[in-house]
Design a protein around this motif. Structure first.
Motif, PDB file in Angstrom:
ATOM      1  N   SER A  55       0.838  -1.202   0.000  1.00  0.00           N
ATOM      2  CA  SER A  55       0.000   0.000   0.000  1.00  0.00           C
ATOM      3  C   SER A  55       0.866   1.242   0.000  1.00  0.00           C
ATOM      4  O   SER A  55       1.879   1.296   0.700  1.00  0.00           O
ATOM      5  N   THR A  56       0.458   2.257  -0.778  1.00  0.00           N
ATOM      6  CA  THR A  56       1.158   3.547  -0.717  1.00  0.00           C
ATOM      7  C   THR A  56       0.404   4.536   0.172  1.00  0.00           C
ATOM      8  O   THR A  56       0.652   5.737   0.133  1.00  0.00           O
ATOM      9  N   GLY A  57      -0.511   4.004   0.981  1.00  0.00           N
ATOM     10  CA  GLY A  57      -1.318   4.871   1.842  1.00  0.00           C
ATOM     11  C   GLY A  57      -0.648   5.289   3.137  1.00  0.00           C
ATOM     12  O   GLY A  57      -1.302   5.826   4.025  1.00  0.00           O
ATOM     13  N   GLY A  58       0.658   5.042   3.253  1.00  0.00           N
ATOM     14  CA  GLY A  58       1.385   5.487   4.449  1.00  0.00           C
ATOM     15  C   GLY A  58       1.211   4.560   5.642  1.00  0.00           C
ATOM     16  O   GLY A  58       1.400   4.969   6.788  1.00  0.00           O
ATOM     17  N   VAL A  59       0.882   3.292   5.394  1.00  0.00           N
ATOM     18  CA  VAL A  59       0.657   2.357   6.509  1.00  0.00           C
ATOM     19  C   VAL A  59       1.986   1.858   7.071  1.00  0.00           C
ATOM     20  O   VAL A  59       2.948   1.628   6.329  1.00  0.00           O
ATOM     21  N   HIS A  60       2.029   1.745   8.390  1.00  0.00           N
ATOM     22  CA  HIS A  60       3.211   1.190   9.062  1.00  0.00           C
ATOM     23  C   HIS A  60       2.828   0.777  10.484  1.00  0.00           C
ATOM     24  O   HIS A  60       1.771   1.173  10.983  1.00  0.00           O
ATOM     25  N   ARG A  61       3.687  -0.019  11.103  1.00  0.00           N
ATOM     26  CA  ARG A  61       3.458  -0.381  12.506  1.00  0.00           C
ATOM     27  C   ARG A  61       3.671   0.845  13.387  1.00  0.00           C
ATOM     28  O   ARG A  61       4.547   1.672  13.108  1.00  0.00           O
ATOM     29  N   LYS A  62       2.900   0.915  14.452  1.00  0.00           N
ATOM     30  CA  LYS A  62       3.030   2.064  15.357  1.00  0.00           C
ATOM     31  C   LYS A  62       4.422   2.131  15.974  1.00  0.00           C
ATOM     32  O   LYS A  62       4.882   3.210  16.367  1.00  0.00           O
ATOM     33  N   THR A  63       5.082   0.997  16.056  1.00  0.00           N
ATOM     34  CA  THR A  63       6.427   0.965  16.643  1.00  0.00           C
ATOM     35  C   THR A  63       7.509   1.365  15.641  1.00  0.00           C
ATOM     36  O   THR A  63       8.666   1.541  16.017  1.00  0.00           O
ATOM     37  N   ASP A  64       7.155   1.486  14.344  1.00  0.00           N
ATOM     38  CA  ASP A  64       8.130   1.877  13.321  1.00  0.00           C
ATOM     39  C   ASP A  64       8.259   3.399  13.249  1.00  0.00           C
ATOM     40  O   ASP A  64       7.358   4.130  13.662  1.00  0.00           O
ATOM     41  N   ARG A  65       9.361   3.831  12.658  1.00  0.00           N
ATOM     42  CA  ARG A  65       9.536   5.261  12.399  1.00  0.00           C
ATOM     43  C   ARG A  65       8.457   5.709  11.409  1.00  0.00           C
ATOM     44  O   ARG A  65       8.288   5.089  10.357  1.00  0.00           O
ATOM     45  N   PRO A  66       7.708   6.777  11.745  1.00  0.00           N
ATOM     46  CA  PRO A  66       6.702   7.255  10.780  1.00  0.00           C
ATOM     47  C   PRO A  66       7.372   7.758   9.513  1.00  0.00           C
ATOM     48  O   PRO A  66       8.566   8.072   9.502  1.00  0.00           O
ATOM     49  N   VAL A  92      -1.360   5.010  10.129  1.00  0.00           N
ATOM     50  CA  VAL A  92      -1.159   5.626   8.819  1.00  0.00           C
ATOM     51  C   VAL A  92      -0.521   6.992   9.004  1.00  0.00           C
ATOM     52  O   VAL A  92      -0.986   7.786   9.823  1.00  0.00           O
ATOM     53  N   SER A  93       0.575   7.251   8.265  1.00  0.00           N
ATOM     54  CA  SER A  93       1.186   8.590   8.247  1.00  0.00           C
ATOM     55  C   SER A  93       1.146   9.108   6.819  1.00  0.00           C
ATOM     56  O   SER A  93       1.880   8.607   5.952  1.00  0.00           O
ATOM     57  N   HIS A  94       0.306  10.055   6.574  1.00  0.00           N
ATOM     58  CA  HIS A  94       0.161  10.578   5.216  1.00  0.00           C
ATOM     59  C   HIS A  94      -0.625  11.885   5.316  1.00  0.00           C
ATOM     60  O   HIS A  94      -1.607  11.956   6.032  1.00  0.00           O
ATOM     61  N   MET A  95      -0.175  12.926   4.622  1.00  0.00           N
ATOM     62  CA  MET A  95      -0.865  14.220   4.704  1.00  0.00           C
ATOM     63  C   MET A  95      -1.665  14.549   3.469  1.00  0.00           C
ATOM     64  O   MET A  95      -2.343  15.578   3.423  1.00  0.00           O
ATOM     65  N   HIS A  96      -1.602  13.700   2.454  1.00  0.00           N
ATOM     66  CA  HIS A  96      -2.144  14.118   1.173  1.00  0.00           C
ATOM     67  C   HIS A  96      -3.426  13.390   0.779  1.00  0.00           C
ATOM     68  O   HIS A  96      -3.821  13.411  -0.368  1.00  0.00           O
ATOM     69  N   TYR A  97      -4.035  12.710   1.725  1.00  0.00           N
ATOM     70  CA  TYR A  97      -5.412  12.240   1.541  1.00  0.00           C
ATOM     71  C   TYR A  97      -6.045  12.170   2.924  1.00  0.00           C
ATOM     72  O   TYR A  97      -5.339  12.224   3.946  1.00  0.00           O
ATOM     73  N   MET A 101     -10.817   7.281   7.322  1.00  0.00           N
ATOM     74  CA  MET A 101     -11.398   5.943   7.140  1.00  0.00           C
ATOM     75  C   MET A 101     -10.351   4.854   7.371  1.00  0.00           C
ATOM     76  O   MET A 101     -10.643   3.827   7.985  1.00  0.00           O
ATOM     77  N   ALA A 102      -9.126   5.090   6.893  1.00  0.00           N
ATOM     78  CA  ALA A 102      -8.056   4.108   7.084  1.00  0.00           C
ATOM     79  C   ALA A 102      -7.697   3.962   8.564  1.00  0.00           C
ATOM     80  O   ALA A 102      -7.383   2.866   9.033  1.00  0.00           O
ATOM     81  N   GLN A 103      -7.750   5.064   9.304  1.00  0.00           N
ATOM     82  CA  GLN A 103      -7.457   4.985  10.745  1.00  0.00           C
ATOM     83  C   GLN A 103      -8.536   4.197  11.468  1.00  0.00           C
ATOM     84  O   GLN A 103      -8.269   3.507  12.453  1.00  0.00           O
ATOM     85  N   ARG A 104      -9.774   4.309  10.971  1.00  0.00           N
ATOM     86  CA  ARG A 104     -10.876   3.574  11.611  1.00  0.00           C
ATOM     87  C   ARG A 104     -10.846   2.096  11.248  1.00  0.00           C
ATOM     88  O   ARG A 104     -11.255   1.251  12.047  1.00  0.00           O
ATOM     89  N   ASP A 105     -10.413   1.803  10.038  1.00  0.00           N
ATOM     90  CA  ASP A 105     -10.371   0.408   9.570  1.00  0.00           C
ATOM     91  C   ASP A 105      -9.259   0.304   8.532  1.00  0.00           C
ATOM     92  O   ASP A 105      -9.408   0.726   7.387  1.00  0.00           O
ATOM     93  N   ILE A 106      -8.127  -0.243   8.960  1.00  0.00           N
ATOM     94  CA  ILE A 106      -6.932  -0.245   8.116  1.00  0.00           C
ATOM     95  C   ILE A 106      -7.158  -1.017   6.812  1.00  0.00           C
ATOM     96  O   ILE A 106      -6.491  -0.774   5.802  1.00  0.00           O
TER      97      ILE A 106
END
Lengths: 169, 96
Positions: A55-66, A92-97, A101-106
């Motif tokens: 995914s290019t939606g900025g998904v990562h583990r919370k323990t990873d570097r954003p 999710v870390s992303h400013m351009h969308y 919704m992704a935060q509510r349901d990855i």
């Protein structure tokens, strides 16, 4: 066949409008079009294939570097997501969308739980041991072409992946 | 921009011998970049699999996306999936 082939009508005009907009908005933006479109036919049926998600939606583990959202050139780095990750440990870390919704349901942008269901049903042979998150705001895609893409491809080949599903943010 | 990044990476992964398929909600960008295979849904940016909490919807979309891998034999084509945002309810159709 589910769905129908999209006609090209109007796509060029809309593409050119988008190019004009992003060129004006982002000084670092460069146009990139794949000079050759590659095509690999399935070597075996899906029910016998190993599948990875990207995914290019900025998904990562919370323990990873954003992802670095401040760099105007973007951040083309890769985040690994193990197949057995708890979805509650993803963010999710992303400013351009709008990431609401992704935060509510990855699974809205990174359907790993969904893919596990399809695997359990037998549609997917197996899931890759690692899946991948990128942050797609990379105005100059040259580093994606030179570094990120080849690195991802090598990791997927090493993991024995047959099929990759890519999801934008 | 996410769609452009998907397209550039997708083509490199495909070149490595892995069959790929992308979801898209911005088909003009997917078309402009040029990708091996793509599935277009008329969904909002940020939820190409469907609405939050609608697991059956996510399954339906992912099944349809994956099915393109076994049916599409022409590079660079985009396929529009027959689903509509917020009108897609289990009672309105059989889950694929």
């Amino acid at each position: 066949m589910i769905g129908q082939r999209l006609a090209d009508d109007g796509l060029r005009e809309r593409w050119e409008r988008w190019l004009a907009l992003v060129t004006e908005m982002h000084a670092e933006f460069q146009v990139h079009q794949n000079p050759t479109i590659h095509f690999t036919r399935m070597a075996k049926p899906l029910k016998a294939s190993r599948v990875a998600l990207l995914s290019t939606g900025g998904v990562h583990r919370k323990t990873d570097r954003p992802f670095d959202l401040a760099d105007p050139a973007g951040d083309p780095s890769i985040r690994s997501i193990p197949v057995d990750v708890d979805p509650a440990d993803l963010t999710v870390s992303h400013m351009h969308y709008d990431t609401d919704m992704a935060q509510r349901d990855i699974d809205c942008i990174f359907p790993l739980r969904t893919a596990q269901v399809l695997h359990n049903e037998g549609m997917i042979g197996e899931l890759a041991s690692v899946h991948y998150g990128l942050m797609g705001f990379v105005p100059n895609g040259q580093r994606l072409i030179d570094e990120t893409g080849p690195e991802l491809a090598a990791r997927l080949v090493d993991d024995g992946v047959d099929v990759a599903v890519l999801v934008p943010g | 921009m996410c769609h452009k990044s998907v397209g550039l990476v997708q083509n490199i992964v495909e070149r490595a011998g892995i069959a790929t398929v992308a979801l898209t909600v911005r088909p003009e960008i997917t078309w402009g970049v040029g990708v091996p295979r793509a599935a277009y849904v008329r969904f909002p940016t940020g939820a190409p699999l469907g609405e939050p909490g609608q697991a059956w919807q996510h399954r339906t979309i992912l099944r349809a996306v994956l099915s393109l891998l076994e049916t599409v034999d022409e590079p660079g084509t985009i396929w529009e999936l027959p689903f509509r945002w917020r009108r897609m309810r289990p009672e309105e159709g059989v889950e694929l």
